[in-house]
Design a protein around this motif. Structure first.
Motif, mmCIF file in Angstrom:
data_model
loop_
_atom_site.group_PDB
_atom_site.id
_atom_site.type_symbol
_atom_site.label_atom_id
_atom_site.label_comp_id
_atom_site.label_asym_id
_atom_site.label_seq_id
_atom_site.Cartn_x
_atom_site.Cartn_y
_atom_site.Cartn_z
ATOM 1 N N UNK A 63 -31.043 -13.772 95.026
ATOM 2 C CA UNK A 63 -32.162 -13.044 94.475
ATOM 3 C C UNK A 63 -33.283 -12.897 95.676
ATOM 4 N N UNK A 64 -34.232 -13.906 95.845
ATOM 5 C CA UNK A 64 -35.495 -14.314 95.495
ATOM 6 C C UNK A 64 -36.357 -13.204 94.777
ATOM 7 N N UNK A 65 -37.035 -12.590 95.737
ATOM 8 C CA UNK A 65 -37.911 -11.467 95.182
ATOM 9 C C UNK A 65 -37.186 -10.258 95.321
ATOM 10 N N UNK A 66 -36.881 -9.580 94.102
ATOM 11 C CA UNK A 66 -36.061 -8.468 93.863
ATOM 12 C C UNK A 66 -36.845 -7.549 92.931
ATOM 13 N N UNK A 67 -37.018 -6.272 93.624
ATOM 14 C CA UNK A 67 -37.852 -4.982 92.822
ATOM 15 C C UNK A 67 -36.824 -4.335 92.422
ATOM 16 N N UNK A 117 -49.908 -13.137 89.418
ATOM 17 C CA UNK A 117 -49.637 -13.157 90.900
ATOM 18 C C UNK A 117 -49.684 -14.779 91.381
ATOM 19 N N UNK A 118 -50.386 -15.636 90.790
ATOM 20 C CA UNK A 118 -50.342 -16.971 91.260
ATOM 21 C C UNK A 118 -48.847 -17.564 90.671
ATOM 22 N N UNK A 119 -48.508 -17.266 89.304
ATOM 23 C CA UNK A 119 -47.241 -17.639 88.877
ATOM 24 C C UNK A 119 -46.048 -17.248 89.878
ATOM 25 N N UNK A 120 -46.068 -16.030 90.183
ATOM 26 C CA UNK A 120 -45.080 -15.378 90.650
ATOM 27 C C UNK A 120 -44.902 -16.034 92.006
ATOM 28 N N UNK A 171 -42.662 -19.568 96.406
ATOM 29 C CA UNK A 171 -42.770 -20.866 97.321
ATOM 30 C C UNK A 171 -41.736 -21.739 96.996
ATOM 31 N N UNK A 172 -41.451 -21.967 95.562
ATOM 32 C CA UNK A 172 -40.347 -22.891 95.535
ATOM 33 C C UNK A 172 -39.054 -22.382 95.374
ATOM 34 N N UNK A 173 -38.805 -21.189 95.921
ATOM 35 C CA UNK A 173 -37.608 -20.496 96.008
ATOM 36 C C UNK A 173 -36.732 -20.218 94.855
ATOM 37 N N UNK A 174 -37.618 -20.023 93.877
ATOM 38 C CA UNK A 174 -36.807 -19.620 92.932
ATOM 39 C C UNK A 174 -36.773 -17.989 92.641
ATOM 40 N N UNK A 175 -35.803 -17.526 91.885
ATOM 41 C CA UNK A 175 -35.619 -16.143 91.836
ATOM 42 C C UNK A 175 -36.768 -15.157 91.165
ATOM 43 N N UNK A 176 -37.193 -14.332 91.587
ATOM 44 C CA UNK A 176 -38.269 -13.471 90.701
ATOM 45 C C UNK A 176 -37.766 -11.986 90.617
ATOM 46 N N UNK A 177 -37.554 -11.531 89.476
ATOM 47 C CA UNK A 177 -37.014 -10.075 89.360
ATOM 48 C C UNK A 177 -38.391 -9.154 88.787
ATOM 49 N N UNK A 185 -47.250 -9.537 97.890
ATOM 50 C CA UNK A 185 -47.649 -8.692 99.133
ATOM 51 C C UNK A 185 -46.231 -8.029 99.803
ATOM 52 N N UNK A 186 -46.292 -7.070 100.439
ATOM 53 C CA UNK A 186 -44.963 -6.577 100.980
ATOM 54 C C UNK A 186 -44.052 -7.298 101.735
ATOM 55 N N UNK A 187 -44.580 -8.601 102.338
ATOM 56 C CA UNK A 187 -43.638 -9.546 103.330
ATOM 57 C C UNK A 187 -43.056 -10.226 102.364
ATOM 58 N N UNK A 188 -43.293 -10.249 101.093
ATOM 59 C CA UNK A 188 -42.770 -11.310 100.421
ATOM 60 C C UNK A 188 -41.486 -10.676 99.573
ATOM 61 N N UNK A 189 -41.119 -9.353 99.830
ATOM 62 C CA UNK A 189 -40.156 -8.828 99.142
ATOM 63 C C UNK A 189 -38.892 -8.922 99.508
ATOM 64 N N UNK A 190 -37.651 -9.166 98.853
ATOM 65 C CA UNK A 190 -36.558 -9.443 99.726
ATOM 66 C C UNK A 190 -35.588 -8.248 99.595
ATOM 67 N N UNK A 191 -35.561 -7.891 98.188
ATOM 68 C CA UNK A 191 -34.491 -6.569 98.047
ATOM 69 C C UNK A 191 -35.319 -5.582 97.159
ATOM 70 N N UNK A 192 -34.921 -4.225 97.415
ATOM 71 C CA UNK A 192 -35.394 -3.254 96.430
ATOM 72 C C UNK A 192 -33.964 -2.423 95.989
ATOM 73 N N UNK A 193 -33.805 -2.752 94.732
ATOM 74 C CA UNK A 193 -32.612 -2.024 93.918
ATOM 75 C C UNK A 193 -33.142 -0.690 93.563
ATOM 76 N N UNK A 194 -32.746 0.382 93.939
ATOM 77 C CA UNK A 194 -33.135 1.694 93.243
ATOM 78 C C UNK A 194 -31.797 2.060 92.379
ATOM 79 N N UNK A 195 -32.199 2.444 91.489
ATOM 80 C CA UNK A 195 -31.463 2.829 90.062
ATOM 81 C C UNK A 195 -31.236 4.454 89.761
#
Ligand code: GTP
Ligand code: IMP
Ligand code: MG
Length: 338
Positions: A1-5, A159-162, A167-173, A209-219
């Motif tokens: 995952x990590x940060x997936x939009x 934003x703080x939670x996400x 930072x803890x390398x957890x997945x965020x969708x 911020x834009x630099x934190x996004x790992x993946x963008x899935x377009x449906x």
């Protein structure tokens, strides 16, 4: 995952809710956060035959360990939110950013009375346009001003939670709503919603911020749909849609959705502005009913495989998720394959 939009590539209702629910169940992200306009959106999720219609809470609720957040960019209708939390028994799992703007009864009334919005644009009548206008004019209340939201202990700093989770390398969708074609910036103005709907907006809505996004899935859906007014280049006749047995109704308004053919040009442009790293396709069972419920690539027919190849050719983006029915289990997941 990590940060997936995840965002919609056509005119909304691409099946984002179903894909987010599948990804949440499968990948167990620590957080599923909603961006997008507000309760004008309606996601439908089907799990073991049970149908859920969601307007405020992220579709990731199906992953019981996930925290569910509503980002500061999203408009909150406190009544709709309260009812969803109650009926889905989500007490203790939901957080609302203190800075979300509130939809008031007067916004809903004005939206419905406004002939330009209701007749010309085909607004959903949920007050979103007027609430976003009030926000821009700096007349809106924020979530922190609503006693009920405080009493329900929903208020937080999304934003703080996400960012802490990342930072803890957890997945965020991050779950987008609406679709590219109804973006205020890039859609078919004036036949659009009251905000941008692309991946950059979703990042902003939840505060990364834009630099934190790992993946963008377009449906994209195999047969795009459009509800409300506005141009639809590949729209088919009702007779043709009936022949194909495609009939859809809006989750929020109950209006009949217009049905169209695949639009490769729009898909390519939308994938570009969204910065797509992968594509999720929905409704492949409509292209070939024999594929309904398929979970493996090899179960797909030649027709469907050729369509997937065409989508990749049109967009130059790999198709990694192929939805073969409304149930969250009806999906081919190619993310681990090279
Ligand atoms: P918005 O956030 O409002 O844009 O909606 P959405 O993208 O979550 O889509 P919505 O749930 O409103 O509409 C998609 C419809 O297609 C729903 O009725 C889903 O149950 C259904 N659906 C999703 N995936 C598939 C699929 O692969 N096949 C079929 N036949 N139906 C699907
Ligand atoms: P509003 O956002 O309710 O003002 O509606 C403006 C336009 O966007 C109308 O054409 C609506 O049908 C469309 N729209 C808004 N939200 C959604 C959605 O979630 N799915 C599909 N269309 C939408
Ligand atoms: Mg919808």
């Amino acid at each position: 995952m990590p940060a997936t939009i995840l965002v919609g590539g056509f005119f909304g209702d691409e099946g984002k809710g179903k894909i987010v629910a599948y990804l949440s169940k499968h990948d167990s992200p620590e957080i599923v956060a909603r961006g997008g306009v507000g309760p004008n959106a309606g996601h439908t999720i089907v799990i073991e035959g049970k149908k859920y219609g969601l307007r405020m809470v992220p579709s990731g609720f199906v992953c019981e360990s996930a925290r569910l957040y509503i980002g500061a960019g999203v408009l909150v209708d406190p009544g709709v939110l309260r009812e969803e939390i109650r009926s889905l028994k989500l007490q203790g799992r939901v957080g609302v950013d203190r800075r979300c703007s509130i939809i008031e009864a007067e916004h809903i009334e004005a939206d419905r009375k406004d002939r330009h919005l209701s007749d010309k644009i085909g607004s959903t009548g949920t007050g979103c346009g007027y609430a976003n206008a009030a926000r821009v004019l700096r007349k809106a209340r924020q979530a922190k001003d609503v006693k009920e939201l405080e009493e329900l202990q929903l208020l937080c700093d999304v934003p703080q939670e996400i960012n802490d989770a990342l930072d803890r390398e957890k997945g965020v969708l991050i779950e987008g709503t609406q679709g590219f074609g109804i973006s205020l910036l890039y859609g078919t103005y004036p036949f659009v919603t009251s905000k941008d709907t692309t991946a950059s907006q979703m990042a902003l809505d939840v505060g990364i911020g834009p630099t934190r996004v790992d993946d963008v899935i377009v449906v994209f859906k195999s047969f795009p749909t459009r509800v409300g007014e506005g141009p639809f280049d590949t729209q088919m006749t009702e007779e043709k849609a009936n022949e194909l047995h495609i009939e859809e109704y809006g989750t929020v308004t109950g209006r009949k959705r217009r049905i169209g053919e695949w639009d490769g040009k729009m898909a390519a442009y939308s994938a570009m502005i969204n910065g797509a790293t992968m594509i999720a396709l929905s409704g492949l069972d409509r292209l070939d009913p024999a594929c309904r419920g398929a979970k493996e690539y090899d179960e797909l027919s030649k027709t469907v495989k050729e369509f997937v190849a065409k989508v990749e050719h049109d967009t130059r983006v790999p198709v990694k998720l192929i939805s073969t029915g409304p149930e969250i289990s009806e999906i081919v997941d190619l993310r681990d394959e090279e």
